[in-house]
Design an enzyme around this catalytic site. Sequence first.
Site, PDB file in Angstrom:
ATOM      1  N   ASP A  43       0.835  -1.191   0.000  1.00  0.00           N
ATOM      2  CA  ASP A  43       0.000   0.000   0.000  1.00  0.00           C
ATOM      3  C   ASP A  43       0.880   1.254   0.000  1.00  0.00           C
ATOM      4  OD1 ASP A  43      -2.208  -1.603   0.072  1.00  0.00           O
ATOM      5  OD2 ASP A  43      -2.701  -1.233   2.174  1.00  0.00           O
ATOM      6  N   LYS A  65      -3.335   3.630  -3.165  1.00  0.00           N
ATOM      7  CA  LYS A  65      -4.698   4.054  -3.476  1.00  0.00           C
ATOM      8  C   LYS A  65      -4.989   5.347  -2.737  1.00  0.00           C
ATOM      9  CE  LYS A  65      -6.536  -0.618  -4.091  1.00  0.00           C
ATOM     10  NZ  LYS A  65      -7.544  -1.611  -3.649  1.00  0.00           N
ATOM     11  N   MET A 177     -11.799   6.292   6.950  1.00  0.00           N
ATOM     12  CA  MET A 177     -11.933   6.983   5.663  1.00  0.00           C
ATOM     13  C   MET A 177     -13.096   7.966   5.662  1.00  0.00           C
ATOM     14  SD  MET A 177     -11.288   3.585   3.310  1.00  0.00           S
ATOM     15  CE  MET A 177     -12.428   2.598   4.318  1.00  0.00           C
TER      16      MET A 177
END
Length: 262
Positions: A43, A65, A177
């Site tokens: 990641d 991402k 998030m």
Amino acid sequence: MASLLDPTARGRVILVGAGPGDPGLLTVRAVEALRQADIVVHDGLIDPRVLDIAPATAQRISVAKQRARHTLPQEAINALIVAHVKTGAIVIRLKGGDPFIFGRGGEEVEAVRAAGLPVEVIPGVSAALGCAAEAMLPLTHRDHSSAVSFVAGQCKGLADQDWSGLAGQGRTLVIYMGVATASDIADKLMADGVAPDMPVAVLEKGTLAGHRAIKTLLADLGQMVERERVASPAIIVVGEVVELSDAEDKLARWAKIAEAAA
């Protein structure tokens, strides 16, 4: 079944939880796996010190991402992992936090198994646990919260998620998030009956350099995120347990400023 960490076993993938950021929070098993890596598919928010645990000869592939912008779609990441495993490589899929908590680890396990290849998962300290511990914020407490729930602040559309009953008195809600949708989250929870004066904390860059723990009331959540210019990665914690934490009370600070200016 023997552990896939057996050094004689080739051609397999190990999903490894890298924890919330600080390399010191890696498990011993995660370190052992990294030291065997031929390929590290990682990641974007992985600390470079964690990547350095892998052999210098290991190939490092970033599949970072960001909101609405992915280096590779998930299907392509799955195919990448499978392709490297088929060459006989030991592939470490290094994921922030824990692979099975909003990390799409389940999808990657499905893809590897569908290809008939061996896979192992090594858990990691999830962001909620690591950040809360750093902020001295107990997610459960005998006097204040007997339940804790984890939800995603952006996952197939905020409006599609049913959070009824997850937040309120005696409960703790942790939102991953959620920085970009903080105002909508506050409106959603209040519409579901959560009191506007419910304490809420934002834990920014937990366990990393520059980390912050700040708190306010639910009705002020969106405004605080904007005022304080909160940036990802960050989690939001809603519940009475927030009052037990070391988070700085930003609403009280602004109230004093306004009072002084009056």
